[in-house]
Design a protein around this motif. Structure first.
Motif, mmCIF file in Angstrom:
data_model
loop_
_atom_site.group_PDB
_atom_site.id
_atom_site.type_symbol
_atom_site.label_atom_id
_atom_site.label_comp_id
_atom_site.label_asym_id
_atom_site.label_seq_id
_atom_site.Cartn_x
_atom_site.Cartn_y
_atom_site.Cartn_z
ATOM 1 N N UNK A 76 0.817 -1.222 0.000
ATOM 2 C CA UNK A 76 0.000 0.000 0.000
ATOM 3 C C UNK A 76 0.846 1.265 0.000
ATOM 4 N N UNK A 77 2.059 1.170 0.542
ATOM 5 C CA UNK A 77 2.895 2.365 0.701
ATOM 6 C C UNK A 77 4.365 1.961 0.695
ATOM 7 N N UNK A 78 5.210 2.845 0.140
ATOM 8 C CA UNK A 78 6.667 2.626 0.130
ATOM 9 C C UNK A 78 7.345 3.818 0.793
ATOM 10 N N UNK A 79 8.277 3.535 1.703
ATOM 11 C CA UNK A 79 9.090 4.581 2.343
ATOM 12 C C UNK A 79 10.551 4.153 2.254
ATOM 13 N N UNK A 80 11.362 4.952 1.554
ATOM 14 C CA UNK A 80 12.764 4.625 1.325
ATOM 15 C C UNK A 80 13.648 5.842 1.612
ATOM 16 N N UNK A 81 14.942 5.618 1.875
ATOM 17 C CA UNK A 81 15.861 6.751 1.996
ATOM 18 C C UNK A 81 16.293 7.248 0.619
ATOM 19 N N UNK A 82 16.556 8.543 0.517
ATOM 20 C CA UNK A 82 17.171 9.056 -0.708
ATOM 21 C C UNK A 82 18.632 8.650 -0.770
ATOM 22 N N UNK A 83 19.303 8.710 0.401
ATOM 23 C CA UNK A 83 20.716 8.340 0.537
ATOM 24 C C UNK A 83 20.851 7.412 1.738
ATOM 25 N N UNK A 84 21.519 6.296 1.570
ATOM 26 C CA UNK A 84 21.731 5.358 2.675
ATOM 27 C C UNK A 84 22.701 5.969 3.684
ATOM 28 N N UNK A 85 22.304 5.957 4.948
ATOM 29 C CA UNK A 85 23.077 6.691 5.963
ATOM 30 C C UNK A 85 24.440 6.075 6.242
ATOM 31 N N UNK A 86 24.618 4.786 6.000
ATOM 32 C CA UNK A 86 25.947 4.192 6.223
ATOM 33 C C UNK A 86 26.860 4.400 5.014
ATOM 34 N N UNK A 87 26.463 3.878 3.870
ATOM 35 C CA UNK A 87 27.360 3.868 2.708
ATOM 36 C C UNK A 87 27.325 5.152 1.901
ATOM 37 N N UNK A 88 26.256 5.948 2.032
ATOM 38 C CA UNK A 88 26.148 7.159 1.235
ATOM 39 C C UNK A 88 25.627 6.926 -0.172
ATOM 40 N N UNK A 89 25.094 5.734 -0.454
ATOM 41 C CA UNK A 89 24.542 5.444 -1.777
ATOM 42 C C UNK A 89 23.280 6.260 -2.027
ATOM 43 N N UNK A 90 23.197 6.871 -3.214
ATOM 44 C CA UNK A 90 21.977 7.557 -3.643
ATOM 45 C C UNK A 90 21.106 6.563 -4.402
ATOM 46 N N UNK A 91 19.846 6.473 -4.003
ATOM 47 C CA UNK A 91 18.914 5.649 -4.763
ATOM 48 C C UNK A 91 18.385 6.430 -5.965
ATOM 49 N N UNK A 92 17.947 5.704 -6.977
ATOM 50 C CA UNK A 92 17.380 6.321 -8.181
ATOM 51 C C UNK A 92 15.926 6.680 -7.879
ATOM 52 N N UNK A 93 15.742 7.871 -7.319
ATOM 53 C CA UNK A 93 14.429 8.308 -6.839
ATOM 54 C C UNK A 93 13.418 8.384 -7.986
ATOM 55 N N UNK A 94 13.842 8.927 -9.101
ATOM 56 C CA UNK A 94 12.947 9.083 -10.246
ATOM 57 C C UNK A 94 12.436 7.734 -10.737
#
Length: 428
Positions: free
Chosen positions: A179-197
């Motif tokens: 029903x819903x998705x909640x994700x980080x934009x940037x992972x707090x440990x590794x600093x990886x940016x997710x492909x938000x778009x």
């Protein structure tokens, strides 16, 4: 990829500082003599403008009393909206879609209580196993409130290597019962940016609402939340945005959701013109302001007035450009100077996938962090083996980065870390 003109010398670091177009902003901040601050991804430094803005708000209280709500340098009643206007360009939103309110976790509770509407088979929330624990606690709490078991209804996408997430794995987990998705934009440990778009597009194809925790990206990298059609986002303002400890947070709500009743309503959810009518029927603001709950924490908001002035002048695109360059410089130095001492760069190597800090892994990380502090370097430790180093575009110099790596090399060569226990302090 190592910069083609890279040299591991002090002279090269000074050359980069001379070429730095943002160098003048360093004078805006209070920098402790004899210390190098590398923890701006946890708590940004105080700027002179932020201090001035806080003192002005105190002065308004002193001289106006309750009339400070509508008079003075920065009237308190309109402060959350005025700061939302200044924050909006940093996250790629219109002024009406951003508000300064609450805290990270309070805002997450507000947004999930609003947008998590389990219906029929769609009852689950999708997150990931690498996200910050507070987000997981909040999501578990929201599921319990709806009568669902978090063990079965909170899906956490697995990481293949413990450092990064693969967008393909997240998309595969977008099943018909989500029903819903909640994700980080940037992972707090590794600093990886997710492909938000991409993730937003895929979620909407499947009829799922999606929101993002932007705590580790707001103020460090540009976002385009409106253009990408993100449903909602939330973040703290005390990391890269330098709002101060306990600074009031920020949230974004896509304008297509304006008019939706907030899940957690309060009198500051009101349309400003109706708020003091004292009616028992809420008329919510037709903006992100509807997702406020209670009275603004004025003295915790005020520093942002000055801090965001600096961001407006510097420009988020320029900040990102320097951030990429100075973080790459740090990685190049690590590869050249520290790789044979057991260090491993646990952040993405590609610019497009790396946020505003570098994750440096070592088996003796906790002890090394303590030794760094003894040497005047302020790092950040994350269990079990991560030293997070954040060269911040607005106030970190290339010479400082060079010195940090030289001190790390000295700590390891002289085994200075061995005097400490390999365990974190109460506050890591």
């Amino acid at each position: 990829m190592m910069a083609s003109n890279f040299l591991p010398t002090l002279e090269f670091a000074k050359q980069l500082d001379n070429e730095d177009t943002l160098a003048r902003f360093r004078e805006e901040f209070y920098l402790k003599p004899g210390s190098i601050y590398m923890d701006g991804n946890s708590l940004g430094l105080l700027s002179k403008r932020a201090e001035k803005a806080l003192l002005e708000s105190l002065n308004d209280w002193k001289h106006y009393g309750i009339d400070g709500w509508t008079q003075g340098n920065h009237p308190w009643f309109f402060m959350p909206e005025e700061l939302g206007k200044k924050l909006a360009p940093l996250v790629g939103a219109s002024a009406e879609e951003v508000i300064v309110t609450g805290s990270t976790t309070v805002n997450l509770h507000q947004l999930v209580s609003t947008f998590y509407q389990p219906d029929g088979n769609r009852t689950k929330i999708l997150a990931d196993e690498l996200t910050f624990p507070s987000d997981i606690y909040a999501l578990q709490s929201q599921l319990r409130t709806h009568g669902f078991d978090p063990d079965t209804h909170l899906i956490r996408v697995k990481s293949r290597d413990g450092r990064f997430l693969e967008e393909d794995d997240i998309i595969e987990a977008m099943t018909d019962d989500v029903a819903l998705i909640v994700l980080p934009t940037v992972l707090y440990r590794s600093g990886q940016i997710l492909d938000i778009k991409r993730l937003t597009e895929e979620a909407h194809k499947k009829g799922i609402l999606i929101g993002f925790d932007a705590c580790h990206s707001a103020g460090a990298i540009p976002h385009y939340f409106s253009e990408w059609d993100v449903d909602f986002a939330f973040w703290c303002n005390y990391k890269h945005l330098n709002g101060g400890p306990g600074s009031v947070g920020g949230l974004y709500v896509n304008r297509k959701h304006f008019g939706k009743m907030p899940g957690l309503a309060g009198w500051f959810s009101s349309n400003k013109e109706k708020q003091f009518d004292m009616e028992h029927t809420l008329t919510p603001a037709h903006s992100a302001g509807a997702f406020q709950i209670g009275t603004p924490h004025v003295l915790s908001i005020a520093p942002l007035i000055g801090s965001l002035e600096i961001f407006t002048e510097a420009g988020i695109e320029n900040i990102r450009e320097k951030s990429l360059k100075i973080n790459q410089y740090l990685v190049d130095l690590i590869d050249t100077e520290l790789a044979e001492m057991g260090f491993f760069v646990g952040s993405p190597r590609e610019d497009a996938r790396r946020g505003g800090h570098v994750s440096l892994e070592h088996n003796e990380a906790a002890r090394i962090c303590k030794s760094l502090k003894e040497n005047g370097i302020i790092p950040d430790f994350r269990a079990p083996n991560i030293i997070r180093l954040a060269p911040v575009a607005l106030y970190t110099s290339y010479e400082e980065v060079w010195k940090v790596v030289q001190i790390l090399k000295k700590i390891m060569t002289e085994k200075q870390y061995e005097k400490f226990k390999n365990e974190r302090e109460v506050v890591a």
